[in-house]
Write a protein that holds these residues in place. Structure first.
Motif, PDB file in Angstrom:
ATOM      1  N   LYS A  66      -9.288  -0.613  10.180  1.00 43.14           N
ATOM      2  CA  LYS A  66      -8.352   0.048  10.576  1.00 43.14           C
ATOM      3  C   LYS A  66      -7.511   0.445   9.455  1.00 43.14           C
ATOM      4  O   LYS A  66      -7.589   0.163   7.979  1.00 43.14           O
ATOM      5  CB  LYS A  66      -7.207  -1.394  10.790  1.00 43.14           C
ATOM      6  CG  LYS A  66      -5.410  -0.072  11.141  1.00 43.14           C
ATOM      7  CD  LYS A  66      -5.288  -1.905  11.628  1.00 43.14           C
ATOM      8  CE  LYS A  66      -3.617  -1.212  11.925  1.00 43.14           C
ATOM      9  NZ  LYS A  66      -2.658  -2.886  12.004  1.00 43.14           N
ATOM     10  N   ALA A  67      -7.329   1.809   9.003  1.00 41.99           N
ATOM     11  CA  ALA A  67      -6.715   2.405   8.040  1.00 41.99           C
ATOM     12  C   ALA A  67      -5.378   3.566   8.703  1.00 41.99           C
ATOM     13  O   ALA A  67      -5.061   4.168   9.439  1.00 41.99           O
ATOM     14  CB  ALA A  67      -7.902   3.278   7.730  1.00 41.99           C
ATOM     15  N   ASP A  82      -3.343   6.534  14.480  1.00 43.47           N
ATOM     16  CA  ASP A  82      -1.594   6.974  14.588  1.00 43.47           C
ATOM     17  C   ASP A  82      -0.712   7.152  13.347  1.00 43.47           C
ATOM     18  O   ASP A  82      -0.079   7.808  13.122  1.00 43.47           O
ATOM     19  CB  ASP A  82      -1.352   5.184  13.635  1.00 43.47           C
ATOM     20  CG  ASP A  82       0.025   5.328  14.087  1.00 43.47           C
ATOM     21  OD1 ASP A  82       0.336   5.042  14.651  1.00 43.47           O
ATOM     22  OD2 ASP A  82       0.660   4.447  13.294  1.00 43.47           O
ATOM     23  N   ASP A  83      -1.683   8.988  13.669  1.00 49.95           N
ATOM     24  CA  ASP A  83      -1.668   9.576  12.064  1.00 49.95           C
ATOM     25  C   ASP A  83      -0.851  10.709  13.801  1.00 49.95           C
ATOM     26  O   ASP A  83      -1.604  11.375  15.207  1.00 49.95           O
ATOM     27  CB  ASP A  83      -2.259  10.713  12.026  1.00 49.95           C
ATOM     28  CG  ASP A  83      -2.340  11.091  11.178  1.00 49.95           C
ATOM     29  OD1 ASP A  83      -2.237  12.468  10.613  1.00 49.95           O
ATOM     30  OD2 ASP A  83      -2.468  11.208  10.179  1.00 49.95           O
ATOM     31  N   VAL A  92     -11.588   8.501  13.630  1.00 48.92           N
ATOM     32  CA  VAL A  92     -10.296   9.886  13.195  1.00 48.92           C
ATOM     33  C   VAL A  92     -11.123   9.605  11.228  1.00 48.92           C
ATOM     34  O   VAL A  92     -11.412   8.521  11.067  1.00 48.92           O
ATOM     35  CB  VAL A  92      -8.705   9.966  13.778  1.00 48.92           C
ATOM     36  CG1 VAL A  92      -8.890  10.189  14.641  1.00 48.92           C
ATOM     37  CG2 VAL A  92      -8.820   8.061  13.378  1.00 48.92           C
ATOM     38  N   SER A  93      -9.885  10.568  10.564  1.00 49.50           N
ATOM     39  CA  SER A  93      -9.952  11.008   8.765  1.00 49.50           C
ATOM     40  C   SER A  93      -9.737   9.364   9.011  1.00 49.50           C
ATOM     41  O   SER A  93      -8.320   9.900   9.480  1.00 49.50           O
ATOM     42  CB  SER A  93     -10.216  12.219   9.291  1.00 49.50           C
ATOM     43  OG  SER A  93     -10.131  12.112   6.956  1.00 49.50           O
ATOM     44  N   ALA A  94     -10.054   8.430   7.762  1.00 49.49           N
ATOM     45  CA  ALA A  94      -8.970   7.851   7.198  1.00 49.49           C
ATOM     46  C   ALA A  94      -8.476   8.282   6.030  1.00 49.49           C
ATOM     47  O   ALA A  94      -8.016   7.528   5.519  1.00 49.49           O
ATOM     48  CB  ALA A  94      -9.834   6.365   7.141  1.00 49.49           C
ATOM     49  N   LYS A 117       8.832   3.453   9.458  1.00 48.34           N
ATOM     50  CA  LYS A 117       8.138   2.469   9.996  1.00 48.34           C
ATOM     51  C   LYS A 117       6.611   1.875   9.893  1.00 48.34           C
ATOM     52  O   LYS A 117       6.319   1.169  10.462  1.00 48.34           O
ATOM     53  CB  LYS A 117       7.591   3.021  12.300  1.00 48.34           C
ATOM     54  CG  LYS A 117       7.480   4.407  11.950  1.00 48.34           C
ATOM     55  CD  LYS A 117       7.056   4.560  13.627  1.00 48.34           C
ATOM     56  CE  LYS A 117       6.529   5.799  13.630  1.00 48.34           C
ATOM     57  NZ  LYS A 117       4.764   5.824  13.524  1.00 48.34           N
ATOM     58  N   ASP A 118       5.962   3.152   9.152  1.00 43.80           N
ATOM     59  CA  ASP A 118       4.767   2.357   7.914  1.00 43.80           C
ATOM     60  C   ASP A 118       4.790   1.613   7.391  1.00 43.80           C
ATOM     61  O   ASP A 118       3.820   1.372   6.997  1.00 43.80           O
ATOM     62  CB  ASP A 118       3.668   4.042   8.055  1.00 43.80           C
ATOM     63  CG  ASP A 118       4.236   5.149   9.276  1.00 43.80           C
ATOM     64  OD1 ASP A 118       4.027   4.750  10.169  1.00 43.80           O
ATOM     65  OD2 ASP A 118       3.506   6.569   9.117  1.00 43.80           O
ATOM     66  N   ILE A 119       5.563   1.529   6.486  1.00 43.84           N
ATOM     67  CA  ILE A 119       6.146   0.543   5.468  1.00 43.84           C
ATOM     68  C   ILE A 119       6.307  -0.664   6.154  1.00 43.84           C
ATOM     69  O   ILE A 119       5.197  -1.642   5.435  1.00 43.84           O
ATOM     70  CB  ILE A 119       7.257   1.044   5.299  1.00 43.84           C
ATOM     71  CG1 ILE A 119       7.338   2.459   4.281  1.00 43.84           C
ATOM     72  CG2 ILE A 119       7.726   0.093   3.538  1.00 43.84           C
ATOM     73  CD1 ILE A 119       8.493   3.033   3.255  1.00 43.84           C
TER      74      ILE A 119
END
Length: 238
Positions: free
Chosen positions: A215-216, A138-139, A168-170, A223-225
């Motif tokens: 999940k991270a 989600d990045d 993917v990297s967290a 929207k991420d908040i």
């Protein structure tokens, strides 16, 4: 074990979208992102927690003054990049393994506890770095992490490599002091991105492994908040 938090970014995208608080003080579930990490680290055998924030974040300085103790220490310095922030932190990270995160990384607390325990055991068995990874993408600019047998990392990629990539990297990094020589060389070469430091670890022949989080994600937009608040309600954070 030592912990470190990079809280030096200005959070410009959040500011543009109308968020008044600096990113480290954005609240999720009624708790500031910075305070949440400090609490979690204290719960996972922290001997020292170092936080780097930039010189313009006066409200963050004030917040950290309240947290100041023999365990929590603050470095106030504006840096060019996250890698440079790590370099400043690393000057106080000699002697034992440490875990580093960015201030806006959101993850499950129970998984982090297992990660921290796994890192300590791995470091004592010759692993130089244990990178938190996730299948949740989600990045805006994800770092894809290639893995082989026993979750050994064999590459870091800006785009999905041929053959695909599961993780993917967290934004969670477990590092031993052996990695600091690679970091120093990256700085001397003029590198500035954390992903280039991670690539250099592979190039230098260090043992890098991955630990999967279910999940991270980072807090980059409003929207991420909202997503993180939902994550809290679902039990993603205790």
């Amino acid at each position: 074990m030592k912990y470190a938090i990079i809280a030096a970014g200005e959070g410009s995208r959040l500011i543009y979208e109308g968020v008044v608080e600096p990113k480290p003080l954005v609240k999720i579930g009624g708790e500031a992102l910075l305070g949440r990490l400090i609490r979690i680290f204290k719960q996972n055998n922290a001997t020292e927690i170092l936080v780097i924030c930039n010189e313009q974040m006066r409200s963050v300085h004030q917040y950290l003054l309240k947290e100041s103790s023999t365990m929590v220490r603050t470095i106030v310095k504006s840096t060019h990049s996250s890698m440079h922030s790590l370099y400043e932190l690393s000057k106080n990270m000699t002697g034992e393994p440490f875990v580093l995160t960015t201030v806006d990384t959101v993850f499950r607390e129970d998984e982090f506890a297992d990660y921290a325990d796994t890192f300590i055991k791995s470091a004592s068995n010759g692993v130089d770095a244990l990178m938190g990874v996730t299948e949740f993408v989600d990045d805006e600019s994800p770092l894809y992490v290639g893995t082989g047998d026993n979750m050994t990392v064999n590459g870091f990629y800006d785009t999905v490599p041929l053959g695909g990539c599961k993780y993917v990297s967290a934004g969670i990094y477990g590092l031993t002091t052996r990695t600091l020589e690679t970091l120093r060389k990256c700085i001397e070469r003029g590198e500035s991105r954390m992903r280039n430091f991670q690539r250099a670890l592979i190039t230098d022949g260090l043992c890098v492994k991955a630990y999967p989080f279910s999940k991270a994600f980072d807090i980059d937009h409003t929207k991420d908040i909202l997503r993180a608040e939902e994550f809290v309600r679902e039990g993603g954070i205790e």
